[in-house]
Every structure is written in structure tokens, then in C-alpha cells.
Design a protein around this motif. Structure first.
Motif, mmCIF file in Angstrom:
data_model
loop_
_atom_site.group_PDB
_atom_site.id
_atom_site.type_symbol
_atom_site.label_atom_id
_atom_site.label_comp_id
_atom_site.label_asym_id
_atom_site.label_seq_id
_atom_site.Cartn_x
_atom_site.Cartn_y
_atom_site.Cartn_z
ATOM 1 N N GLY A 74 66.719 3.122 10.993
ATOM 2 C CA GLY A 74 67.618 4.208 10.633
ATOM 3 C C GLY A 74 66.902 5.347 9.939
ATOM 4 O O GLY A 74 67.273 6.517 10.093
ATOM 5 N N TRP B 278 65.169 7.158 12.891
ATOM 6 C CA TRP B 278 66.123 7.850 13.747
ATOM 7 C C TRP B 278 66.786 9.031 13.036
ATOM 8 O O TRP B 278 67.118 10.025 13.678
ATOM 9 C CB TRP B 278 67.189 6.877 14.224
ATOM 10 C CG TRP B 278 66.685 5.885 15.216
ATOM 11 C CD1 TRP B 278 65.524 5.960 15.942
ATOM 12 C CD2 TRP B 278 67.325 4.669 15.604
ATOM 13 N NE1 TRP B 278 65.388 4.872 16.758
ATOM 14 C CE2 TRP B 278 66.485 4.051 16.590
ATOM 15 C CE3 TRP B 278 68.498 4.020 15.255
ATOM 16 C CZ2 TRP B 278 66.806 2.838 17.183
ATOM 17 C CZ3 TRP B 278 68.823 2.822 15.859
ATOM 18 C CH2 TRP B 278 67.976 2.237 16.819
ATOM 19 N N TYR B 279 67.007 8.882 11.730
ATOM 20 C CA TYR B 279 67.594 9.962 10.942
ATOM 21 C C TYR B 279 66.592 10.334 9.851
ATOM 22 O O TYR B 279 66.713 9.912 8.716
ATOM 23 C CB TYR B 279 68.923 9.530 10.334
ATOM 24 C CG TYR B 279 69.727 10.666 9.728
ATOM 25 C CD1 TYR B 279 70.710 11.302 10.474
ATOM 26 C CD2 TYR B 279 69.501 11.092 8.431
ATOM 27 C CE1 TYR B 279 71.454 12.345 9.933
ATOM 28 C CE2 TYR B 279 70.233 12.130 7.872
ATOM 29 C CZ TYR B 279 71.205 12.748 8.626
ATOM 30 O OH TYR B 279 71.942 13.783 8.096
ATOM 31 N N HIS C 168 73.701 12.162 1.710
ATOM 32 C CA HIS C 168 73.731 11.602 3.072
ATOM 33 C C HIS C 168 74.792 10.496 3.095
ATOM 34 O O HIS C 168 74.496 9.351 3.407
ATOM 35 C CB HIS C 168 72.364 11.051 3.459
ATOM 36 C CG HIS C 168 71.253 12.047 3.379
ATOM 37 N ND1 HIS C 168 71.040 13.004 4.343
ATOM 38 C CD2 HIS C 168 70.302 12.250 2.438
ATOM 39 C CE1 HIS C 168 69.989 13.743 4.011
ATOM 40 N NE2 HIS C 168 69.537 13.314 2.867
ATOM 41 N N VAL D 209 75.290 8.519 6.356
ATOM 42 C CA VAL D 209 74.159 7.632 6.619
ATOM 43 C C VAL D 209 74.206 6.424 5.691
ATOM 44 O O VAL D 209 73.881 5.303 6.084
ATOM 45 C CB VAL D 209 72.836 8.399 6.467
ATOM 46 C CG1 VAL D 209 71.644 7.490 6.732
ATOM 47 C CG2 VAL D 209 72.800 9.582 7.412
ATOM 48 N N LEU E 42 76.671 4.054 7.066
ATOM 49 C CA LEU E 42 76.141 3.395 8.259
ATOM 50 C C LEU E 42 75.147 2.301 7.889
ATOM 51 O O LEU E 42 75.126 1.232 8.519
ATOM 52 C CB LEU E 42 75.482 4.435 9.169
ATOM 53 C CG LEU E 42 76.424 5.436 9.845
ATOM 54 C CD1 LEU E 42 75.627 6.490 10.600
ATOM 55 C CD2 LEU E 42 77.390 4.724 10.788
ATOM 56 N N GLU E 43 74.314 2.552 6.871
ATOM 57 C CA GLU E 43 73.380 1.509 6.434
ATOM 58 C C GLU E 43 74.134 0.311 5.884
ATOM 59 O O GLU E 43 73.762 -0.843 6.146
ATOM 60 C CB GLU E 43 72.426 2.070 5.382
ATOM 61 C CG GLU E 43 71.390 1.061 4.903
ATOM 62 C CD GLU E 43 70.382 1.650 3.948
ATOM 63 O OE1 GLU E 43 69.972 0.943 3.008
ATOM 64 O OE2 GLU E 43 69.998 2.823 4.142
ATOM 65 N N GLY F 35 76.857 1.077 14.163
ATOM 66 C CA GLY F 35 76.000 1.648 13.133
ATOM 67 C C GLY F 35 74.700 2.175 13.692
ATOM 68 O O GLY F 35 74.258 3.281 13.334
ATOM 69 N N THR G 188 73.870 6.318 14.032
ATOM 70 C CA THR G 188 72.667 6.785 13.319
ATOM 71 C C THR G 188 71.722 7.502 14.276
ATOM 72 O O THR G 188 71.161 8.556 13.949
ATOM 73 C CB THR G 188 71.947 5.602 12.663
ATOM 74 O OG1 THR G 188 72.843 4.929 11.779
ATOM 75 C CG2 THR G 188 70.737 6.080 11.879
ATOM 76 N N TRP G 189 71.546 6.937 15.475
ATOM 77 C CA TRP G 189 70.644 7.554 16.448
ATOM 78 C C TRP G 189 71.175 8.918 16.901
ATOM 79 O O TRP G 189 70.433 9.881 17.019
ATOM 80 C CB TRP G 189 70.488 6.624 17.652
ATOM 81 C CG TRP G 189 69.462 7.120 18.640
ATOM 82 C CD1 TRP G 189 68.114 6.920 18.623
ATOM 83 C CD2 TRP G 189 69.744 7.901 19.811
ATOM 84 N NE1 TRP G 189 67.527 7.526 19.698
ATOM 85 C CE2 TRP G 189 68.505 8.145 20.453
ATOM 86 C CE3 TRP G 189 70.910 8.415 20.376
ATOM 87 C CZ2 TRP G 189 68.404 8.876 21.618
ATOM 88 C CZ3 TRP G 189 70.806 9.157 21.552
ATOM 89 C CH2 TRP G 189 69.574 9.380 22.159
ATOM 90 N N GLY H 88 70.937 11.652 14.089
ATOM 91 C CA GLY H 88 69.575 12.100 13.795
ATOM 92 C C GLY H 88 68.858 12.724 14.961
ATOM 93 O O GLY H 88 67.679 13.085 14.840
#
Length: 514
Positions: A436, A439-440, A456, A459, A462-463, A496, A500-501, A504
Motif C-alpha cells: 500500500g 501503490w499510494y 490520509h 488510506v 484502507l490499511e 482494500g 489503494t491501487w 495511488g
């Protein structure tokens, strides 16, 4: 002179410095959300008073039952251990991290007043939470025939002074033995270990077998019997007797706490002055001679050099080392439970290990990938930036995999399917959280590791989704009753990673790091 001027204190006096310490502590606690914090504290305070009233109203007026002594004693030692952990960490912060000690020591203020104010500031900061939690006993006791519980106030304040003195004294010893710079690192680790030791003590029964637990119960009951080391007349229950208002124990605790604090501040501030000057001036003796010409050899291999460089930086980070040690301590009870061969326990422990390992991998990946001190140097290196980032991610993941490798063998037991599920979820969780950050892409500082998701928010969510998703997948696949829900856990993981992909994508194309 007005009352406000009296409260403000004479400039340069000890009380004037104490007010400054309290002001800084208040700002650190509240920040911008101070109003919301006060509302939450008010609600929690009312709930605590209501719960305590329900407890004390059932007790007869006057003397409390014998079990109250052991309950207060257990609470006292829990509070003491937690306050000691905080006192050590606060001492390190007050002496080294705040960075204003050199200015105060260079001023015409008496050094004794400076250290007295610092010590009292530490004592107040470490006792605040526990006074808030235990004070309802004193308030409600005043109206339920247990006015002696008002002794909680002087007892806790005296214990805070004594524990602060111990924390400052330990920091002083570390400064004298190791030097100011090394003492800061060791004290941070020591403070965290003191707090984690309480968790291990609470899990002692879970780490023992059935026979050992019975033997421990018999032993404790023997110690609690009259004449035993933990009987009611034992000196170990002195803090509990002071908390319930017995006069002589209360006076003894007050004398010990105030006397220890006064002695440490009065006798040791000169040693602190000498020890912290090393940290202020930055003058330290070299332990190793400077390398001579031709004595340093550079080894080839991009992967090896990147991994070694990142691991050296990790080892130099005391905060990260402390967090890693705490993660290991939290895994220790799980290892003991797994060694007992309880298959049902393994089903519950595998997702917990996946969650802890994924969280630790996220922190390490932040240090290696995002908190790069010289990103422009990497951008100008004769190597692919993408390859460098993947190598830095590998440097973060390898230590995690090595740390949990014993559990990979022990937790699944003899079931190869459980072992395969555990390995897949462990590798998948740690790898996806680290990916992640690639990607971001974003850039930060090592000091921002705990608050790395500020700015963020999506993000960060998502983590968290990935962490709980992989842990949930490990539980669903390993537990027959929850097996039918594994598609939901897998969906959370894929969602997730995919979001994230996608988020980013533009940052990767633009080369954005902020």
C-alpha cells in the motif's frame, strides 16, 4: 497583591516554573479537541461515580470487608507499575527530548528550582489518569459511610512523588553508566518493558497448564493465610492500608513519597546537570577510532546494500525497537498457549498473530519506504526507483517474518491445512500493507509513525481494512463454524488492495511523494 498575581507566582520561582510545566501538559493532553475531551471525561466521570455508588452502597458503613484490602492492594500495585513506566518515559522526555533544558540551565534560575519543577510536572502528569479513575471511591465514600476513602488523594499523590523519584533516579543511573545519549534509548525501552510486564503477569495463568494453575492457586492461598508473606498484616499491603485511610500507613506512605522525591531532587540535580550537558553540548568520547585510509571496503550488490542500510537505520531507532519488543511480549502468551497443543486456542490465536504481524509490518514499512530522509538522492541513483522501493519493503517484511517464524511451526500443530492457511494470511497481510505504501506513495518522518495516517484518512481506513480483513480470513478459513463467511473477509481484502491501487495511480504516474 491580587489573587491572580499570587497564583501566577514570582517570575523565576519554583511555582512559576511549575505553572509552565502544567500549561505544557494541558496543551499536550487537549490540543484542538479539548472541548470534546472534556465532555467525554464528564460522561465517563458520571458513569464511574454511578458504578462506584452501586458497589459501596452494598457494603456496611465503617470498616470495609477483608477482601477490600486485597482489591485495593492489587489496584495500588497495578497503578504503581503503570506510573513507573510513565515516569521513566516522562523523565527521558523532560531531560532530553523537549530541548529546552540547555536554555534553562544557562539562565540565572537556580538549578534546584528547574529540576523541582520538572519533577513535580512529571508526578502530576503520571498521576492524573489514575486519580481520575480512583477518586470516585473517595467522593462516593463520603456519602456512604466510608469517608476514610478520602485518603485516596494523599496516598496517590505521595505514590506519584515516590514513583517519579524512582523514575528520575533510574534515569540518572543510566546517564552515569551509559552516557546521556545511550541512556535515552535504554530508558525508553525500559519504560515500555515495565508497562508490558503487567500484561505478561495478567496472562500468567493462560501460559500455565491445568496442573500448574492448581499448584499456583494452592501456593497463593497458602501465602494469603495468617502468617504467610501475603497475609493481611504483611508490609506489602501498606499502600492498600493507606488507601483505605489507616493513619499510620498513610503517614508512612506520605513520608516515603515526599522524602524520596525531595532527596532525589535535592541530591541528584547536580549529577543531572553534568550528565545532560553531554546531551546539550553533543560532546561525547569516541568509543571507536576513526577509520584509516583504505580500511573501509564497499561491497557490491544493490539488494544487499539496501537491506543492510535499512536494517541499520531500524536498529538506531529506539522508538521502533521498543514497539517491536512490545509486539514480541504480546506474542509470548500466545506461544505458550500454542505449545499446550490446544487446537481450539490455535484457531483463535492465528488471526491475532496475523493482526499483530500486519500492524508491525505497516510500521516498519513506513520507516523504510515512506520515511526516507533523502528521497531526492534515491531519485538520482543509477538504479530503478521502483526496484529500490521494493527492496526497502523487503527490508521491512523480512524481520517480521523471522520474528513470527516459530509460531508458523507451532500454532498450526500437525494440521497441514491450518499451517498453509496461516502462512498465506500472514504473508498476504504483511505484504499487502507494505505494498500500500508503494501503490499510494507518500513521504513522512520517522517521528510521525504513530500519526502517519493524518492527512490520509481514506488510506488509513484502507490499511485498517486490510489488517482486519486478513485476520478475519485466517479465522474464517481455520474455524468450521465461521467457514461460510470467508468470502466476506476475502472481499474486504480485495477491496482494500484494489482501492489503494486505484487511489495511488495518479500519484505513481506523477512521482508524487507528499
Amino acid at each position: 497583591m491580587t489573587v491572580r498575581a499570587l497564583l501566577a507566582g514570582r517570575p523565576g520561582s519554583t511555582w512559576w516554573l511549575i505553572r509552565h510545566e502544567l500549561r505544557l501538559a494541558w496543551r499536550g493532553v487537549g490540543g484542538k479537541g479539548i472541548k470534546l475531551l472534556l465532555v467525554l471525561l464528564l460522561i465517563l466521570g458520571v458513569a464511574l461515580h454511578a458504578g462506584v455508588y452501586g458497589l459501596l452502597a452494598k457494603l456496611p458503613e465503617g470498616d470495609m470487608p477483608p477482601w477490600a484490602l486485597f482489591a485495593l492492594g492489587g489496584a495500588a500495585y497495578v497503578v504503581i507499575s503503570l506510573m513507573l513506566s510513565q515516569a521513566i518515559l516522562q523523565s527521558v522526555s523532560a531531560l532530553f527530548d523537549r530541548g529546552d533544558l540547555d536554555l534553562l540551565l544557562a539562565s540565572p534560575l537556580p538549578t534546584r528550582s528547574v529540576f523541582m519543577a520538572r519533577g513535580l510536572g512529571i508526578a502530576i502528569s503520571v498521576v492524573g489518569l489514575y486519580l481520575f479513575m480512583l477518586a470516585p471511591l473517595a467522593h462516593v465514600g463520603l456519602f456512604t459511610g466510608h469517608a476514610n476513602l478520602l485518603a485516596i488523594y494523599p496516598t496517590l499523590l505521595s505514590l506519584a512523588l515516590g514513583v517519579t523519584a524512582l523514575g528520575i533516579w533510574l534515569t540518572l543511573l543510566l546517564v552515569r553508566w551509559l552516557g546521556a545519549r545511550r541512556a535515552r534509548t535504554v530508558a525508553q525501552v525500559l519504560g515500555s518493558l515495565v508497562g508490558a510486564a503487567l500484561f505478561l503477569a495478567s496472562q500468567a495463568q493462560n501460559m500455565l497448564g491445568e496442573a500448574q494453575r492448581k499448584q499456583l492457586t494452592v501456593l497463593v492461598m497458602r501465602w494469603l493465610a495468617p502468617g504467610g508473606p501475603l497475609s493481611e498484616d504483611s508490609p506489602l499491603w501498606l499502600p492498600a492500608r493507606a488507601l483505605r485511610g489507616e493513619l499510620l500507613p498513610l503517614l508512612a506512605i506520605m513520608a516515603l513519597g515526599v522524602g524520596a522525591f525531595w532527596a532525589v531532587i535535592g541530591l541528584a540535580h547536580q549529577h543531572f546537570l553534568a550528565g545532560t550537558q553531554e546531551s546539550v553540548s553533543g560532546s561525547v568520547k569516541r568509543g571507536v577510532a576513526a577509520p584509516s585510509a583504505g580500511s573501509v571496503r564497499f561491497r557490491a550488490g544493490l539488494a544487499r546494500n539496501v537491506l543492510v542500510k535499512e536494517w541499520r537505520l531500524i536498529l538506531r531507532d529506539p522508538q521502533l525497537i521498543t514497539q517491536t519488543l512490545l509486539q514480541l511480549l504480546y506474542l509470548t502468551p500466545m506461544l505458550f498457549i500454542a505449545l499446550r497443543g490446544d487446537g481450539r486456542a490455535a484457531v483463535m490465536l492465528m488471526p491475532a498473530v496475523v493482526w499483530l504481524a500486519t500492524s508491525l509490518a505497516g510500521s516498519l514499512a513506513w520507516i523504510t519506504v515512506a520515511a526516507e530522509d533523502a528521497p531526492e538522492l534515491l531519485g538520482g541513483a543509477p538504479a530503478s526507483l521502483a526496484r529500490l522501493r521494493w527492496l526497502k519493503l523487503l527490508a521491512a517484511l523480512l524481520p517480521v517474518w523471522v520474528l513470527v517464524s516459530p509460531l508458523v511451526v507451532v500454532l498450526p500443530g500437525h494440521d497441514w491445512k491450518q499451517g498453509l492457511i496461516f502462512i498465506v494470511c500472514l504473508v498476504g497481510g504483511t505484504l499487502s500493507v507494505g505494498m500500500g505504501l508503494i501503490w499510494y506513495p507518500r513521504q513522512g518522518k520517522r517521528a510521525d509513525m504513530k500519526t502517519r495516517m493524518k492527512g490520509h484518512g481514506v488510506v488509513g481506513m484502507l490499511e485498517a481494512l486490510l489488517t482486519f480483513g486478513w485476520a478475519g480470513l485466517a479465522y474464517c478459513l481455520g474455524s468450521p463454524p465461521a467457514f461460510n463467511y470467508w468470502p466476506l473477509a476475502l472481499l474486504a481484502v480485495l477491496l482494500g488492495m484494489g482501492v489503494t491501487w486505484l487511489l495511488g495511480r495518479s500519484r505513481r504516474e506523477d512521482g508524487s511523494l507528499v
